[in-house]
Design a protein around this motif. Structure first.
Motif, mmCIF file in Angstrom:
data_model
loop_
_atom_site.group_PDB
_atom_site.id
_atom_site.type_symbol
_atom_site.label_atom_id
_atom_site.label_comp_id
_atom_site.label_asym_id
_atom_site.label_seq_id
_atom_site.Cartn_x
_atom_site.Cartn_y
_atom_site.Cartn_z
ATOM 1 N N GLU A 52 0.833 -1.213 0.000
ATOM 2 C CA GLU A 52 0.000 0.000 0.000
ATOM 3 C C GLU A 52 0.866 1.261 0.000
ATOM 4 O O GLU A 52 0.542 2.247 -0.663
ATOM 5 C CB GLU A 52 -0.954 -0.032 1.201
ATOM 6 N N GLU A 77 -3.842 -9.607 3.599
ATOM 7 C CA GLU A 77 -4.631 -9.317 4.809
ATOM 8 C C GLU A 77 -5.748 -10.318 5.044
ATOM 9 O O GLU A 77 -6.104 -10.632 6.176
ATOM 10 C CB GLU A 77 -5.215 -7.899 4.724
ATOM 11 N N ARG A 103 4.901 -19.175 13.830
ATOM 12 C CA ARG A 103 6.284 -18.702 13.871
ATOM 13 C C ARG A 103 6.970 -19.073 15.187
ATOM 14 O O ARG A 103 8.163 -19.344 15.217
ATOM 15 C CB ARG A 103 6.327 -17.199 13.613
HETATM 16 C C1 3H9 Z 1 -1.524 -5.113 7.002
HETATM 17 O O1 3H9 Z 1 -0.540 -4.774 6.417
HETATM 18 C C2 3H9 Z 1 -2.714 -4.226 7.182
HETATM 19 C C3 3H9 Z 1 -2.742 -3.016 6.291
HETATM 20 O O2 3H9 Z 1 -3.400 -3.320 5.080
HETATM 21 C C4 3H9 Z 1 -3.519 -1.879 6.883
HETATM 22 C C5 3H9 Z 1 -2.996 -1.312 8.156
HETATM 23 C C6 3H9 Z 1 -3.756 -0.091 8.578
HETATM 24 N N1 3H9 Z 1 4.113 -7.749 11.773
HETATM 25 O O3 3H9 Z 1 7.635 -15.245 8.687
HETATM 26 P P1 3H9 Z 1 8.989 -15.130 9.280
HETATM 27 C C7 3H9 Z 1 7.747 -11.378 12.290
HETATM 28 S S1 3H9 Z 1 -1.626 -6.648 7.719
HETATM 29 C C8 3H9 Z 1 4.798 -8.140 12.862
HETATM 30 O O4 3H9 Z 1 9.494 -16.251 10.093
HETATM 31 P P2 3H9 Z 1 10.215 -15.242 6.682
HETATM 32 C C9 3H9 Z 1 7.412 -12.807 12.597
HETATM 33 O O5 3H9 Z 1 6.471 -12.909 13.635
HETATM 34 C C10 3H9 Z 1 -0.052 -7.378 7.448
HETATM 35 N N2 3H9 Z 1 5.729 -9.129 12.851
HETATM 36 O O6 3H9 Z 1 10.085 -14.738 8.179
HETATM 37 C C11 3H9 Z 1 8.775 -13.357 12.964
HETATM 38 O O7 3H9 Z 1 9.037 -12.975 14.302
HETATM 39 P P3 3H9 Z 1 9.892 -13.903 15.291
HETATM 40 C C12 3H9 Z 1 0.059 -7.946 6.102
HETATM 41 C C13 3H9 Z 1 5.954 -9.737 11.687
HETATM 42 O O8 3H9 Z 1 11.507 -14.710 6.192
HETATM 43 C C14 3H9 Z 1 9.725 -12.594 12.051
HETATM 44 O O9 3H9 Z 1 9.009 -11.421 11.657
HETATM 45 N N3 3H9 Z 1 1.331 -8.626 5.946
HETATM 46 C C15 3H9 Z 1 5.269 -9.400 10.525
HETATM 47 O O10 3H9 Z 1 9.934 -16.689 6.594
HETATM 48 C C16 3H9 Z 1 10.146 -13.350 10.827
HETATM 49 O O11 3H9 Z 1 8.980 -13.798 10.153
HETATM 50 C C17 3H9 Z 1 1.497 -9.937 6.148
HETATM 51 O O12 3H9 Z 1 0.580 -10.652 6.466
HETATM 52 C C18 3H9 Z 1 4.320 -8.347 10.578
HETATM 53 N N4 3H9 Z 1 3.645 -7.931 9.492
HETATM 54 O O13 3H9 Z 1 9.005 -14.538 5.893
HETATM 55 C C19 3H9 Z 1 2.886 -10.467 5.905
HETATM 56 N N5 3H9 Z 1 5.705 -10.201 9.518
HETATM 57 O O14 3H9 Z 1 11.232 -14.044 14.621
HETATM 58 C C20 3H9 Z 1 3.326 -11.318 7.068
HETATM 59 C C21 3H9 Z 1 6.628 -11.010 10.051
HETATM 60 O O15 3H9 Z 1 9.885 -13.171 16.567
HETATM 61 N N6 3H9 Z 1 4.688 -11.770 6.975
HETATM 62 N N7 3H9 Z 1 6.782 -10.748 11.367
HETATM 63 O O16 3H9 Z 1 9.131 -15.207 15.340
HETATM 64 C C22 3H9 Z 1 5.124 -12.726 6.131
HETATM 65 O O17 3H9 Z 1 4.407 -13.212 5.287
HETATM 66 C C23 3H9 Z 1 6.532 -13.215 6.298
HETATM 67 O O18 3H9 Z 1 6.951 -12.851 7.596
HETATM 68 C C24 3H9 Z 1 7.563 -12.677 5.285
HETATM 69 C C25 3H9 Z 1 8.988 -13.146 5.734
HETATM 70 C C26 3H9 Z 1 7.253 -13.263 3.898
HETATM 71 C C27 3H9 Z 1 7.559 -11.193 5.220
#
Ligand code: 3H9
Length: 695
Positions: free
Chosen positions: A107, A127, A277
């Protein structure tokens, strides 16, 4: 000195580079939002700045909003406010996307005037997987960039796409083969030099495309995700792009996002995100534990399970030797593997060339000596402890030093298997779920002697195989099957007390499972459980009687249901009802009408009770680990968060009180709440209190 601020700002040759640095994934936490707002204001006001690039440190661009802030009081500036600042900026801005730009990350990029990415970029609005809609303009800007009919499925299904696909769709303006930042600078300076009005997506109503095309895409989305509230909400938000002004539609999107945030289903899905995670953290594991290299695998036993496991290795690019005792059994196993790949090719989900590459990685051999070169050996033979001990004894002699020796046993004692070797530290369980090439769950069973290094190797390997590894302790049935046994016992008992198989199945389907327990057993075959019961001296009167009558499930055309004419959907069979009533009478169990609420609770609550015992014994490290097991191995509905999450929302006291009442009513002592659950109920504690006791 290292700059510890989460947003850096530097101006060189007229270009301000705003750089986000918020490890591990550059989530848009409150300090990042504040830093971004300030940096944009600074760049807008600075006469030396002609153009702006937004970039990020590390492997990801921005992984989206900070999910750990959800459900808490919002700290300004909110993401929509930051994006409004971007949108109002009079100078050209380009997003330099290296790695993942997801959710709020995309976004932010959509509010820029152009997007340049490296080939490894991954873009998406996931999301919906958290039970939400994009909440910072994504539902309005993406349709104004690539058309509403193309944009809707991307957000309603939450699938991420790669850079090449994003370029093709027009989400990206350019791909940087070399230096991403240099390419982004060049792009933004060109925009500044051209001096044309800045391309703002908010103004591109004309790009939404025909309304009919959108409505057709909406109908397809709603058909696929009929009961997914967030997918339906995505449809409403994109439809608002046709019916409202940009500002009104943004307000509608924001209200929808905030409403869904309060929905119990979204809360459960967020729990799942973090629980999955957290399983990566192995309790008691020294931080510097290094997994061993795995380059070649061997699988002992070419039955359905062994063949499936060999496919899992081959699919992940790891050469594997499939071992049998006789050529005929090996031939049958290899044929089954080839047949499964052929079906995927027929369905179009696997290219023939890729099938050939995978098949070439599987080598069939007769005799255990073929395991000599493997870095990991997975034994997948019949569930017979003596047989397994014999195999491990031989492997001890044959396998190379440092090889990981894993058993795929579903319930046998890992320590008894490990003791058949002189290297119990290298022995553990790798419990795959059937069909192994499809199911995500991998229970990694830690024996008393298993070393940290062996455990780390199995977990790392599990991830490489595309599985969700969960470390569990050794006990009969480990986590998943041990809890399933409680559910199965009640399913059987409910039949004897008066419920029909279809009533029991319907209750679990209404709860959110794709299938009820009896339809599931019919599909898997009743003989599997029958064999296990015989081996362990257990009985299940109804199931045993069905087996004795040759009703072994779908494959026999009859099981709990009738499948006459090869039907895949069973129909209730009066003969089964008569058989059940006869056994109830023989056992002197009074029959009565049983309502859906009781059926559901008697199937689910004993599992929660068993989960409490599992935590207290330290078999699972965290309640969330148990949830991850059930979500990935037994199709527990994700929006209900997992059995322990569900139990926590009801409260241990409620679950314990209902179990005690059912125990009285049914005169079934197995329904009595355990000491562990009773303690939580008495002291008003959550399930994590048990995990801490065990640690
Ligand atoms: C959103 O964006 C809403 C908006 O539209 C509007 C807002 C107003 N937040 O997955 P990993 C942490 S909703 C906080 O193992 P990878 C995760 O918990 C969001 N923490 O790594 C972990 O922590 P820990 C939409 C996050 O390399 C560490 O990072 N976005 C977030 O296998 C490593 O994560 C998503 O849904 C986060 N957003 O994969 C994307 N993301 O080490 C969610 C990760 O303490 N994320 N963490 O256990 C992913 O899909 C994967 O993390 C990503 C990396 C592909 C980025």
């Amino acid at each position: 000195m290292v700059d510890a601020r989460p947003v850096g700002f530097a101006v060189t040759e007229g270009v301000a580079v705003i750089r986000i640095a918020n490890p591990p994934v550059n989530a848009l936490s409150a300090p990042v939002r504040a830093g971004l707002s300030e940096a944009i204001a600074q760049a807008s006001a600075d006469p030396a700045v002609r153009a702006i690039v937004i970039a990020a440190e590390g492997r990801t661009f921005i992984a989206g909003a900070d999910i750990s802030e959800f459900g808490k009081t919002p700290v300004p500036p909110t993401l929509p406010q930051v994006i409004a600042t971007l949108d109002a900026c009079p100078k050209p801005i380009v997003a330099a996307i290296g790695g993942a730009a997801l959710g709020g990350g995309l976004e932010v990029a959509l509010a820029c005037h152009a997007r340049v990415a490296s080939p490894n970029a991954k873009l998406g609005l996931p999301e919906v997987k958290l039970g939400l809609v994009p909440g910072a303009g994504g539902t309005q800007r993406l349709p104004r960039l690539i058309g509403a009919a193309q944009a809707l499925p991307l957000m309603a299904e939450g699938t991420a796409i790669n850079a090449a696909e994003a370029l093709r769709l027009g989400i990206l303006d350019a791909m940087a083969e070399g230096d991403l930042l240099a390419a982004a600078r060049q792009h933004v300076l060109a925009l500044a030099e051209a001096g044309d009005p800045l391309p703002r997506l908010r103004d591109r109503w004309d790009r939404l495309g025909p309304r009919e095309a959108f409505e057709a895409a909406a109908a397809a989305v709603l058909k696929r995700a009929a009961d997914h509230p967030a997918a339906a909400a995505c449809v409403d938000c994109v439809r608002a792009a046709f019916e409202k002004s940009f500002e009104e539609a943004l307000t509608f999107e924001r209200e929808t996002f905030l409403r869904l945030m309060q929905d119990e289903r979204s809360k459960a899905l967020r729990h799942v995100f973090f629980a999955e995670r957290a399983t990566a953290q192995i309790p008691g594991q020294p931080r510097d534990t290094q997994p061993r290299r795995i380059e070649h695998a061997a699988v002992v036993g070419a039955g359905t399970m062994g063949g499936g496991i060999a496919m899992v290795f081959a699919n992940a690019g790891i050469p594997v030797t499939l071992i049998e005792t006789h050529q005929e059994a090996l031939g049958r196993g290899l044929e089954r593997v080839a047949g499964t790949y052929a079906i995927s090719v027929q369905r179009g989900s696997l290219a023939p060339e890729e099938r050939d590459r995978r098949l070439a990685r599987i080598e069939g051999r007769v005799g255990l000596e073929a395991a000599a070169t493997a870095d990991v050996v997975v034994e997948a033979v019949f569930e017979d402890l003596e047989l397994k001990r014999e195999i491990f004894g031989s492997l001890d002699r044959i396998a190379k030093p440092g090889a990981l020796l894993a058993s795929n046993t579903s319930y046998l004692d890992i320590d008894a298997i490990a003791q058949a070797t002189a290297r119990p530290g290298d022995v553990l369980g790798m419990h795959f779920f059937s069909p192994a090439n499809v199911m995500k769950l991998l229970e990694v069973v830690r024996g008393a002697a298993t070393t940290s290094e062996a455990l780390a190797t199995a977990v790392e390997l599990g991830k490489r195989l595309g599985k969700v590894p969960v470390v569990v302790g050794s006990c009969h049935g480990f986590v998943g099957n041990r809890m399933l046994a409680r559910r199965s016992a009640q399913a059987e008992r409910l039949l004897l007390e008066g419920a029909s198989p279809e009533e029991v199945d319907a209750a679990l389907v209404a709860f959110g499972f794709r299938m009820g327990p009896f339809a599931m057993i019919d599909l898997a075959g009743l003989d599997i459980g029958w064999r296990t019961r015989k081996a362990t001296g257990k009985t299940a009167p109804v199931a045993d009687a069905l087996c004795e009558a040759g009703r072994l499930g779908q494959k026999a055309g009859r099981g709990y249901y009738d499948y006459a004419g090869g039907a895949r959907q069973g129909t209730p069979d009066p003969a089964v009802q008569q058989l059940i009533e006869r056994i109830s009478a023989q056992l002197g169990i009074p029959r009565r009408a049983i309502g859906r609420e009781e059926i559901t609770e008697r199937l689910i609550f004993p599992m929660i009770d068993e989960g409490a015992r599992i935590l207290e014994e330290g078999i699972a490290a965290r309640p969330g680990d148990i949830d991850v097991v059930w979500l990935n191995g037994y199709s527990w509905p994700a929006w209900r968060g997992g059995p322990m999450y569900y139990g926590a929302t009801l409260g241990a006291a409620h679950v314990a009180q209902r179990l005690a009442a059912y125990a009285e009513r049914s005169d079934d002592e197995s329904l009595r709440p355990s000491a562990a659950l009773s303690r939580l109920a008495r002291e008003g504690l959550g399930f994590e209190a048990l995990a801490r006791t065990a640690a």
